[in-house]
Scaffold this motif. Structure first.
Motif, PDB file in Angstrom:
ATOM      1  N   PHE A  29     -24.748   6.645  10.213  1.00  0.00           N
ATOM      2  CA  PHE A  29     -23.810   7.645  10.687  1.00  0.00           C
ATOM      3  C   PHE A  29     -22.424   7.057  10.932  1.00  0.00           C
ATOM      4  CE2 PHE A  29     -26.364  11.185  10.717  1.00  0.00           C
ATOM      5  CZ  PHE A  29     -27.498  11.097  11.529  1.00  0.00           C
ATOM      6  N   SER A  30     -22.273   5.767  10.755  1.00  0.00           N
ATOM      7  CA  SER A  30     -21.008   5.113  11.061  1.00  0.00           C
ATOM      8  C   SER A  30     -19.848   5.778  10.334  1.00  0.00           C
ATOM      9  CB  SER A  30     -21.092   3.638  10.655  1.00  0.00           C
ATOM     10  OG  SER A  30     -19.866   2.998  10.939  1.00  0.00           O
ATOM     11  N   GLY A  31     -18.830   6.160  11.107  1.00  0.00           N
ATOM     12  CA  GLY A  31     -17.658   6.797  10.521  1.00  0.00           C
ATOM     13  C   GLY A  31     -17.805   8.279  10.247  1.00  0.00           C
ATOM     14  N   ALA A  32     -18.970   8.823  10.495  1.00  0.00           N
ATOM     15  CA  ALA A  32     -19.221  10.233  10.175  1.00  0.00           C
ATOM     16  C   ALA A  32     -19.045  11.121  11.398  1.00  0.00           C
ATOM     17  CB  ALA A  32     -20.634  10.389   9.633  1.00  0.00           C
ATOM     18  N   THR A  33     -19.110  12.404  11.153  1.00  0.00           N
ATOM     19  CA  THR A  33     -19.204  13.407  12.206  1.00  0.00           C
ATOM     20  C   THR A  33     -20.571  14.055  12.082  1.00  0.00           C
ATOM     21  OG1 THR A  33     -16.832  13.850  12.250  1.00  0.00           O
ATOM     22  CG2 THR A  33     -18.288  15.569  13.124  1.00  0.00           C
ATOM     23  N   VAL A  34     -21.270  14.140  13.192  1.00  0.00           N
ATOM     24  CA  VAL A  34     -22.607  14.720  13.199  1.00  0.00           C
ATOM     25  C   VAL A  34     -22.597  15.949  14.106  1.00  0.00           C
ATOM     26  CG1 VAL A  34     -25.053  14.348  13.672  1.00  0.00           C
ATOM     27  CG2 VAL A  34     -23.633  12.459  12.834  1.00  0.00           C
ATOM     28  N   ILE A  51     -20.259  15.440  17.308  1.00  0.00           N
ATOM     29  CA  ILE A  51     -19.798  14.146  17.817  1.00  0.00           C
ATOM     30  C   ILE A  51     -19.203  13.354  16.663  1.00  0.00           C
ATOM     31  CG2 ILE A  51     -22.112  13.076  17.546  1.00  0.00           C
ATOM     32  CD1 ILE A  51     -21.436  11.475  20.140  1.00  0.00           C
ATOM     33  N   ARG A  52     -18.065  12.775  16.895  1.00  0.00           N
ATOM     34  CA  ARG A  52     -17.407  11.920  15.906  1.00  0.00           C
ATOM     35  C   ARG A  52     -17.820  10.485  16.241  1.00  0.00           C
ATOM     36  NH1 ARG A  52     -16.105  16.466  15.835  1.00  0.00           N
ATOM     37  NH2 ARG A  52     -16.469  16.379  18.077  1.00  0.00           N
ATOM     38  N   TRP A  53     -18.401   9.811  15.257  1.00  0.00           N
ATOM     39  CA  TRP A  53     -19.054   8.525  15.502  1.00  0.00           C
ATOM     40  C   TRP A  53     -18.098   7.464  16.003  1.00  0.00           C
ATOM     41  CZ3 TRP A  53     -24.179   8.544  15.389  1.00  0.00           C
ATOM     42  CH2 TRP A  53     -24.840   7.327  15.532  1.00  0.00           C
ATOM     43  N   ILE A  54     -16.872   7.451  15.469  1.00  0.00           N
ATOM     44  CA  ILE A  54     -15.957   6.360  15.761  1.00  0.00           C
ATOM     45  C   ILE A  54     -15.660   6.267  17.251  1.00  0.00           C
ATOM     46  CG2 ILE A  54     -13.597   5.537  15.419  1.00  0.00           C
ATOM     47  CD1 ILE A  54     -13.751   6.548  12.572  1.00  0.00           C
ATOM     48  N   ALA A  55     -15.251   7.355  17.860  1.00  0.00           N
ATOM     49  CA  ALA A  55     -14.861   7.307  19.268  1.00  0.00           C
ATOM     50  C   ALA A  55     -15.838   8.061  20.161  1.00  0.00           C
ATOM     51  CB  ALA A  55     -13.456   7.875  19.438  1.00  0.00           C
TER      52      ALA A  55
END
Length: 124
Positions: A29-34, A51-55
């Protein structure tokens, strides 16, 4: 090929809690939006939370704000949806969805990957 798998659905009484989980195979999921969506019988699929993975920034539908919490576990490549104070109107099939990059889209068409769904039933 990316596959999403949801788990944790079930039958619960009104006021109860459930925790849904979503994992991905074929990518992280790195860098993705789930996002989590839900669809009740006879109704359109609707946005629940994302949820946005980065932040780890989160966004909720007004109908679940304050009752549901979306979170992620980077090490396990998992996304969770903790649901509390459940109501009969929360009854639906809950879907996990993902899209590459940062997205605030609340439309199902904005997501590229989908799980099969897990049933949540809340009895009154």
């Amino acid at each position: 090929q990316v596959q999403l798998l949801e788990s944790g659905g079930g039958l619960v009484q009104a006021g109860g809690s459930l925790k849904l989980a979503c994992t991905a195979s074929g990518r992280t999921f790195s860098g993705a939006t789930v996002g989590w969506f839900r669809q009740a019988p006879g109704k359109e699929r609707e946005f629940v939370a994302s949820i946005r993975w980065i932040a780890a920034t989160t966004y909720y539908a007004d109908s679940v704000k304050g009752r549901f919490t979306i979170s992620r576990d980077n090490a396990k490549n998992m996304v969770y949806l903790q649901m509390k104070d459940l109501k009969p109107e929360d009854t639906a099939v809950y879907y996990c969805a993902a899209v590459s990059g940062v997205s605030w889209n609340v439309k199902p068409s904005g997501y590229d990957y989908w799980g099969q769904g897990t049933q949540v039933t809340v009895s009154s």
